[in-house]
Design a protein around this motif. Structure first.
Motif, short mmCIF file in Angstrom:
data_model
loop_
_atom_site.label_atom_id
_atom_site.label_comp_id
_atom_site.label_asym_id
_atom_site.label_seq_id
_atom_site.Cartn_x
_atom_site.Cartn_y
_atom_site.Cartn_z
N MET A 97 0.84 -1.18 0.00
CA MET A 97 0.00 0.00 0.00
C MET A 97 0.87 1.23 0.00
SD MET A 97 -1.24 0.03 3.95
CE MET A 97 -0.04 -0.04 5.28
N ARG A 98 0.40 2.31 -0.53
CA ARG A 98 1.17 3.54 -0.64
C ARG A 98 1.25 4.20 0.72
NH1 ARG A 98 2.80 7.00 -4.58
NH2 ARG A 98 2.95 9.18 -4.03
N THR A 99 2.42 4.74 1.04
CA THR A 99 2.61 5.40 2.34
C THR A 99 2.64 6.91 2.15
OG1 THR A 99 5.00 5.31 2.11
CG2 THR A 99 3.93 3.46 3.25
N ASP A 100 1.90 7.62 2.95
CA ASP A 100 1.89 9.08 2.98
C ASP A 100 2.05 9.55 4.41
OD1 ASP A 100 -0.54 8.70 0.52
OD2 ASP A 100 1.39 9.70 0.17
N THR A 101 3.06 9.01 5.09
CA THR A 101 3.28 9.36 6.49
C THR A 101 3.71 10.80 6.61
OG1 THR A 101 4.03 7.10 6.85
CG2 THR A 101 4.53 8.72 8.58
N PRO A 102 2.96 11.63 7.35
CA PRO A 102 3.36 13.04 7.49
C PRO A 102 4.64 13.16 8.30
CG PRO A 102 1.56 12.52 8.98
CD PRO A 102 1.77 11.30 8.14
N GLN A 103 5.46 14.16 7.96
CA GLN A 103 6.68 14.42 8.69
C GLN A 103 6.55 15.74 9.40
OE1 GLN A 103 10.36 13.95 6.68
NE2 GLN A 103 9.61 12.38 5.32
N THR A 104 7.04 15.78 10.59
CA THR A 104 7.04 17.02 11.37
C THR A 104 8.48 17.46 11.56
OG1 THR A 104 7.07 15.77 13.44
CG2 THR A 104 4.92 16.42 12.57
N GLU A 105 8.71 18.76 11.46
CA GLU A 105 10.06 19.27 11.65
C GLU A 105 10.44 19.19 13.11
OE1 GLU A 105 12.23 20.00 9.51
OE2 GLU A 105 10.90 19.68 7.82
N PRO A 106 11.66 18.77 13.42
CA PRO A 106 12.09 18.68 14.81
C PRO A 106 12.24 20.05 15.44
CG PRO A 106 13.93 18.29 13.32
CD PRO A 106 12.69 18.36 12.48
N SER A 107 12.13 20.08 16.75
CA SER A 107 12.32 21.32 17.47
C SER A 107 13.72 21.85 17.25
CB SER A 107 12.09 21.08 18.97
OG SER A 107 12.53 22.18 19.72
N LEU A 108 13.88 23.19 17.22
CA LEU A 108 15.18 23.79 17.00
C LEU A 108 16.00 23.83 18.28
CD1 LEU A 108 14.33 26.70 14.57
CD2 LEU A 108 14.95 24.36 14.06
N GLU A 109 15.41 23.46 19.42
CA GLU A 109 16.16 23.44 20.66
C GLU A 109 17.10 22.24 20.67
OE1 GLU A 109 13.35 23.43 23.79
OE2 GLU A 109 12.57 25.42 23.35
N SER A 110 18.10 22.29 21.56
CA SER A 110 19.05 21.18 21.65
C SER A 110 18.36 19.95 22.21
CB SER A 110 20.23 21.58 22.54
OG SER A 110 19.78 21.94 23.82
N LEU A 111 19.00 18.81 22.03
CA LEU A 111 18.44 17.54 22.47
C LEU A 111 18.39 17.48 24.00
CD1 LEU A 111 20.36 15.22 20.02
CD2 LEU A 111 17.88 15.41 20.15
N PRO A 112 17.41 16.77 24.56
CA PRO A 112 17.38 16.60 26.02
C PRO A 112 18.46 15.62 26.46
CG PRO A 112 15.67 15.29 25.00
CD PRO A 112 16.29 16.09 23.89
N ALA A 113 18.64 15.50 27.77
CA ALA A 113 19.60 14.53 28.29
C ALA A 113 19.16 13.12 27.94
CB ALA A 113 19.72 14.67 29.82
N ARG A 114 20.13 12.23 27.74
CA ARG A 114 19.79 10.84 27.42
C ARG A 114 19.10 10.18 28.60
NH1 ARG A 114 25.08 11.12 26.73
NH2 ARG A 114 25.90 11.57 24.67
N SER A 115 18.24 9.24 28.27
CA SER A 115 17.58 8.45 29.31
C SER A 115 17.26 7.08 28.73
CB SER A 115 16.29 9.14 29.79
OG SER A 115 15.38 9.28 28.71
N PRO A 116 17.16 6.05 29.57
CA PRO A 116 16.80 4.72 29.06
C PRO A 116 15.44 4.75 28.39
CG PRO A 116 17.64 4.58 31.31
CD PRO A 116 17.44 6.04 31.01
N LEU A 117 15.27 3.93 27.38
CA LEU A 117 14.00 3.87 26.67
C LEU A 117 12.95 3.20 27.54
CD1 LEU A 117 15.19 2.80 23.11
CD2 LEU A 117 14.60 5.09 23.90
N ALA A 118 11.74 3.72 27.51
CA ALA A 118 10.61 3.09 28.20
C ALA A 118 10.06 2.01 27.28
CB ALA A 118 9.54 4.13 28.53
#
Length: 464
Positions: free
Chosen positions: A1-22
């Motif tokens: 099937m054809r994919t039309d997944t919308p993309q959102t632009e990432p925030s321009l702020e810096s990345l948060p601190a790393r944390s383990p994945l939930a």
């Protein structure tokens, strides 16, 4: 099937601190709707290799990976039976999907699939499975735990076991030496087809990566390293594929062009790498400690490099101007010229401040710091003239070197605590950008849309 997944632009702020994945409850039978790991397998005309490799990979993941997974076959404009084989396997085996791109390019397929993936960890490996799959868990574990941002397999580190011909070995090592010499890369193996990345890092980093071919890996790693992201290396067991159809000469030329392009962009500060920076430390308590200097060692190293170059330029200018001027006038002119360049270089490279905002203010403050340095060096020359009415040129230079060392130490303290205090890594405000107030610059827009351009002309069809 054809994919039309919308993309959102990432925030321009810096990345948060790393944390383990939930993570959801681990499963070894069928992956959940949102898997933890999405492994992309780029293919082009691989009808003879695809089915046995996918069955082997799927069987290994089902048996050994304690998390939900997805295998995404990214077909790059194959003209043989590869698309039909991928679709048939996707229909038969749970957790396999196929994506069709109508343009070739390993980088294009990774760029497209990684940006559209919803998995918190995204990886890729070569379809020939040259890398031993027992390295897969060590590859993704530091990303899941929150320790690292990117993980790569390396064939050139201690502990790796590699079977390949001398020609490929020489080319691989020579290429990595070029990266170390030209782009100051510290990772050991750029081109091993065995890598993984955290999802939030991929969303922020991929729009800055332009290459759609084999240089994609190198560009991604160089930008990540320059931004201060943590790259984890896993020594792998690797057996060369004797049926490899990679054009080594063309790939080498494309890589060298990529090295030049990325090096030029880094030198001119054209890449907004501050968007990728992590806070100091992964423990929130680290950022609550008062009186702890942030980045002091790196700043001091950068300042020393700039200072050494400035001192050499100053001594050369002083010696040149001394031919026609007295020592005091030659000292003042040489110090003024190098002070302007020194402030600009420290602003960009030592304290990582981009854009034109407060540039005039910083230069004015730098001139005040220059005046203090002038007083120290002029006073030293005055004391020398009082002691010896006709000192030798070598004596003058020796006195000036000592005086400049004292002035340099004072300059660093004033730069850090006054001129550039609290502004390290500051990105240009909207009004400072070429695009004007309220909008991103043309450069930022081009970079932010790079990921969309990589797959804009491709027609994608997904079978699950």
């Amino acid at each position: 099937m054809r994919t039309d997944t919308p993309q959102t632009e990432p925030s321009l702020e810096s990345l948060p601190a790393r944390s383990p994945l939930a993570l959801a409850t681990p499963t070894t039978t069928a992956p959940p709707d949102r898997p933890v790991l999405d492994i992309v397998v780029p293919v082009h005309n691989e009808e003879g290799t695809l089915e046995p490799s996918l069955r082997r990979l799927h069987g290994y993941l089902s048996e050994h990976l304690p998390y939900g997974f997805r295998i995404t076959v990214a077909d790059n404009a194959s003209t043989d039976r590869t698309p039909r084989i991928a679709a048939a396997l996707a229909a038969e085996l749970s957790g396999i999907v196929s994506v069709r791109l109508e343009q070739k390019g390993r980088g294009r397929s990774l760029h497209t699939v990684w940006r559209r993936s919803d998995a918190p960890v995204r990886a890729y490996l070569d379809v020939d499975l040259s890398t031993d799959l027992n390295a897969l868990l060590p590859l993704v574990a530091p990303l899941i735990s929150g320790h690292s941002d990117i993980a790569i397999g390396t064939r050139l580190a201690g502990g790796s076991r590699v079977v390949r011909g001398p020609k490929r070995e020489l080319i691989s090592r020579a290429y990595n030496l070029i990266l170390r010499g030209s782009l100051s890369a510290r990772f050991s193996d750029a081109q091993c087809g065995f890598k993984a990345i955290r999802g939030e890092v991929a969303d922020r980093l991929l729009p800055l990566v332009e290459d759609t071919g084999w240089f994609f890996d190198t560009e991604l790693l160089v930008l990540a390293e320059r931004a201060g992201l943590r790259i984890h290396e896993v020594p792998v067991d690797w057996v060369d594929d004797p049926d490899s159809r990679v054009d080594l000469v063309r790939t080498a030329l494309d890589d060298l062009r990529g090295v030049w392009r990325v090096g030029r962009a880094l030198a001119t500060g054209a890449l907004p790498l501050s968007r990728l920076s992590r806070p100091f430390g992964d423990d929130p308590r680290d950022r609550l400690l008062g009186g702890v200097p942030n980045g002091l060692a790196r700043q001091l190293l950068g300042f020393c490099v700039v200072g050494a170059l400035s001192t050499l330029a100053y001594l050369a200018l002083y010696s040149l101007l001394r031919l026609g001027l007295g020592p005091q006038y030659a000292n003042a002119a040489a110090l003024l010229l190098t002070a302007l360049a020194n402030t600009a270089a420290n602003r960009r490279h030592t304290f990582r401040i981009r854009g034109r905002g407060r540039m005039v203010r910083h230069q004015a403050q730098g001139l005040l710091v220059f005046a203090i340095g002038l007083a120290l060096t002029s006073g030293s020359l005055g004391a020398l003239e009082a002691a010896d009415a006709h000192p030798s040129h070598s004596t003058e230079l020796a006195v000036l070197v000592v005086a400049n060392l004292a002035a340099t130490l004072l300059r660093f303290l004033l730069f850090r605590t006054w001129v550039f205090a609290g502004e390290e890594g500051r990105t240009p405000a909207a009004k400072d950008r070429p695009g004007g107030a309220g909008g991103p610059s043309a450069q930022d827009e081009r970079q932010a849309g790079q990921g969309d351009d990589a797959g804009a002309d491709s027609t994608e069809r997904t079978t699950s």
